[in-house]
Motif scaffolding. Structure first.
Motif, PDB file in Angstrom:
ATOM      1  N   MET A 186     -46.707  15.175  44.450  1.00 44.83           N
ATOM      2  CA  MET A 186     -47.795  16.133  44.301  1.00 44.83           C
ATOM      3  C   MET A 186     -47.911  16.580  42.845  1.00 44.83           C
ATOM      4  O   MET A 186     -47.002  16.373  42.030  1.00 44.83           O
ATOM      5  N   ALA A 187     -49.032  17.211  42.519  1.00 42.32           N
ATOM      6  CA  ALA A 187     -49.282  17.737  41.171  1.00 42.32           C
ATOM      7  C   ALA A 187     -49.699  19.191  41.295  1.00 42.32           C
ATOM      8  O   ALA A 187     -50.507  19.547  42.164  1.00 42.32           O
ATOM      9  N   ALA A 188     -49.156  20.032  40.422  1.00 38.09           N
ATOM     10  CA  ALA A 188     -49.382  21.474  40.519  1.00 38.09           C
ATOM     11  C   ALA A 188     -49.745  22.064  39.165  1.00 38.09           C
ATOM     12  O   ALA A 188     -49.347  21.545  38.116  1.00 38.09           O
ATOM     13  N   ILE A 189     -50.494  23.153  39.202  1.00 42.49           N
ATOM     14  CA  ILE A 189     -50.693  24.032  38.046  1.00 42.49           C
ATOM     15  C   ILE A 189     -50.013  25.343  38.370  1.00 42.49           C
ATOM     16  O   ILE A 189     -50.214  25.906  39.456  1.00 42.49           O
ATOM     17  N   VAL A 190     -49.216  25.854  37.436  1.00 39.29           N
ATOM     18  CA  VAL A 190     -48.588  27.169  37.574  1.00 39.29           C
ATOM     19  C   VAL A 190     -49.042  28.017  36.396  1.00 39.29           C
ATOM     20  O   VAL A 190     -48.710  27.721  35.242  1.00 39.29           O
ATOM     21  N   THR A 191     -49.814  29.069  36.656  1.00 40.54           N
ATOM     22  CA  THR A 191     -50.215  29.961  35.569  1.00 40.54           C
ATOM     23  C   THR A 191     -49.086  30.953  35.293  1.00 40.54           C
ATOM     24  O   THR A 191     -48.340  31.332  36.197  1.00 40.54           O
ATOM     25  N   GLY A 192     -48.969  31.353  34.042  1.00 38.54           N
ATOM     26  CA  GLY A 192     -47.820  32.177  33.664  1.00 38.54           C
ATOM     27  C   GLY A 192     -46.525  31.422  33.872  1.00 38.54           C
ATOM     28  O   GLY A 192     -45.481  32.009  34.148  1.00 38.54           O
ATOM     29  N   GLY A 193     -46.588  30.091  33.712  1.00 42.94           N
ATOM     30  CA  GLY A 193     -45.433  29.242  34.013  1.00 42.94           C
ATOM     31  C   GLY A 193     -44.438  29.108  32.893  1.00 42.94           C
ATOM     32  O   GLY A 193     -43.456  28.380  33.034  1.00 42.94           O
ATOM     33  N   ASP A 194     -44.657  29.815  31.808  1.00 44.67           N
ATOM     34  CA  ASP A 194     -43.744  29.700  30.664  1.00 44.67           C
ATOM     35  C   ASP A 194     -42.419  30.395  30.898  1.00 44.67           C
ATOM     36  O   ASP A 194     -41.398  30.004  30.333  1.00 44.67           O
ATOM     37  N   SER A 195     -42.408  31.450  31.728  1.00 49.54           N
ATOM     38  CA  SER A 195     -41.194  32.264  31.865  1.00 49.54           C
ATOM     39  C   SER A 195     -41.189  32.962  33.213  1.00 49.54           C
ATOM     40  O   SER A 195     -42.125  32.843  34.003  1.00 49.54           O
ATOM     41  N   GLY A 196     -40.111  33.708  33.472  1.00 43.72           N
ATOM     42  CA  GLY A 196     -40.038  34.546  34.657  1.00 43.72           C
ATOM     43  C   GLY A 196     -40.207  33.779  35.957  1.00 43.72           C
ATOM     44  O   GLY A 196     -39.685  32.675  36.129  1.00 43.72           O
ATOM     45  N   ILE A 197     -40.943  34.379  36.891  1.00 45.16           N
ATOM     46  CA  ILE A 197     -41.166  33.753  38.190  1.00 45.16           C
ATOM     47  C   ILE A 197     -41.849  32.400  38.017  1.00 45.16           C
ATOM     48  O   ILE A 197     -41.498  31.424  38.673  1.00 45.16           O
ATOM     49  N   GLY A 198     -42.827  32.337  37.122  1.00 41.05           N
ATOM     50  CA  GLY A 198     -43.553  31.093  36.920  1.00 41.05           C
ATOM     51  C   GLY A 198     -42.659  29.943  36.508  1.00 41.05           C
ATOM     52  O   GLY A 198     -42.809  28.817  36.987  1.00 41.05           O
ATOM     53  N   ARG A 199     -41.725  30.215  35.606  1.00 41.44           N
ATOM     54  CA  ARG A 199     -40.798  29.156  35.182  1.00 41.44           C
ATOM     55  C   ARG A 199     -39.933  28.694  36.350  1.00 41.44           C
ATOM     56  O   ARG A 199     -39.757  27.494  36.572  1.00 41.44           O
TER      57      ARG A 199
END
Length: 329
Positions: free
Chosen positions: A90-103
């Motif tokens: 699968m392929a995903a986009i995670v916003t705010g994915g640089d750190s915290g919960i997103g990472r």
């Protein structure tokens, strides 16, 4: 490290500067002081490894908050979590994915077999660490800096994901702006506007851009909050947006079910990420102390909930749900 040089990245830099201006104004209105309270006995640890308990370090970050600047690093790598192909191919986009919960979400998605596009504002060093962690899991990762409040950026982020991975199966809306204020009178309109633009417009913009490309079996997972369930007297605007995200989740779930796309949300309690040290540094030593577990969550403790809701293997009959992960409230 060279920073991306494009129009969306430049716009994101301006947004980050504006967030810091809002932060400076609020902090200038408050005579901050911190008097440590007596330390109660913390409940026993309940996880696979030991997690920090208050008192935590007094951490202060400039917005939007860079995880690399924290002395107490959030725990996101989940060493005891074993992938089992829940998101294979699968392929995903995670916003705010640089750190915290997103990472943490991005890394566990990769461990479960997904390629991941990291959408973030301008925290380039943090984002690079996330990218390297995804690649270490054997999956592909791309970095897309910009402001989710800008519909053109969201369209571009989706297109770049499609170009890189050839598909889009999962959208995780996680990017957020939070700035406390002790009184409604202290919330100026640009502060209020920034909160709504990031937390509501951003979720809507990303969903609108992503939905045409999501096929049956795909999913959207939004990041809500306990403040959207219970309110928070010093986070009036933030709590309002999180309640709106919960309503948006349930409404969009009904809208997309005929398409075979599920929409759910995770509603975290206090989690140790850059968001709070970039908001209330005077409160970080006791952050999470009032939960029944006596501590904040670490990002790796939230990420499995996102995996669960994103995977058609584990949540095929779940849509329109708000899953609280709040430490026993």
């Amino acid at each position: 490290m060279s920073e991306p040089n494009n129009e969306h990245a430049r716009d994101a830099e301006q947004v980050a500067d504006h967030e810091r201006e809002i932060q400076d104004r609020i902090e200038a209105k408050e005579a901050r002081s911190f008097q440590p309270k007596g330390e109660d006995d913390a409940p026993p640890q309940t996880g696979a490894r030991e997690y920090p308990v208050p008192p935590l370090p007094r951490e202060s970050l400039e917005k939007p908050g860079h995880e690399t600047d924290l002395s107490l690093k959030p725990m996101w790598d989940a060493p005891y979590y074993k992938g089992s192909g829940k998101l294979e191919g699968m392929a995903a986009i995670v916003t705010g994915g640089d750190s915290g919960i997103g990472r943490a979400v991005a890394v566990l998605f990769a461990r479960e077999g997904a390629d991941v596009a990291i959408a973030y504002l301008e925290e380039h060093e943090d984002a690079k660490i996330t990218q390297q962690a995804i690649e270490k899991e054997g999956r592909r990762a791309i970095l897309i800096p910009g402001d989710v409040a800008d519909p053109a950026y969201c369209e571009a982020a989706v297109q770049k994901t499609l170009e890189a991975f050839g598909k889009l199966d999962i959208l995780v809306n996680n990017a957020a702006f939070q700035m406390h204020a002790k009184s409604i009178e202290d919330i100026e309109y640009d502060h209020f506007d920034r909160t709504l633009k990031t937390n509501l417009y951003g979720y809507f913009n990303m969903a609108k851009a992503a939905v045409p490309h999501l096929k049956a079996g795909g999913s959207i997972v939004n990041c809500g909050s306990v403040t959207g369930l219970e309110g928070s007297k010093e986070l009036l605007d933030y709590s309002m947006t999180k309640g709106g995200i919960h309503a948006f989740t349930r409404s969009l779930a009904g809208n997309l079910i005929k398409k075979g796309v599920r929409v759910n949300a995770v509603a975290p309690g206090p989690v140790w990420t850059p968001l709070n040290p970039a908001d209330k540094p005077d409160k970080t030593p006791e952050f999470g102390k009032d939960t029944p577990m006596g501590r904040p969550a670490q990002p790796e403790e939230l990420a499995p909930a996102f995996v669960f809701l994103a995977s058609p293997q584990t949540a095929s009959y779940i849509t329109g749900e708000i899953l609280p992960v709040i430490g026993g409230y």
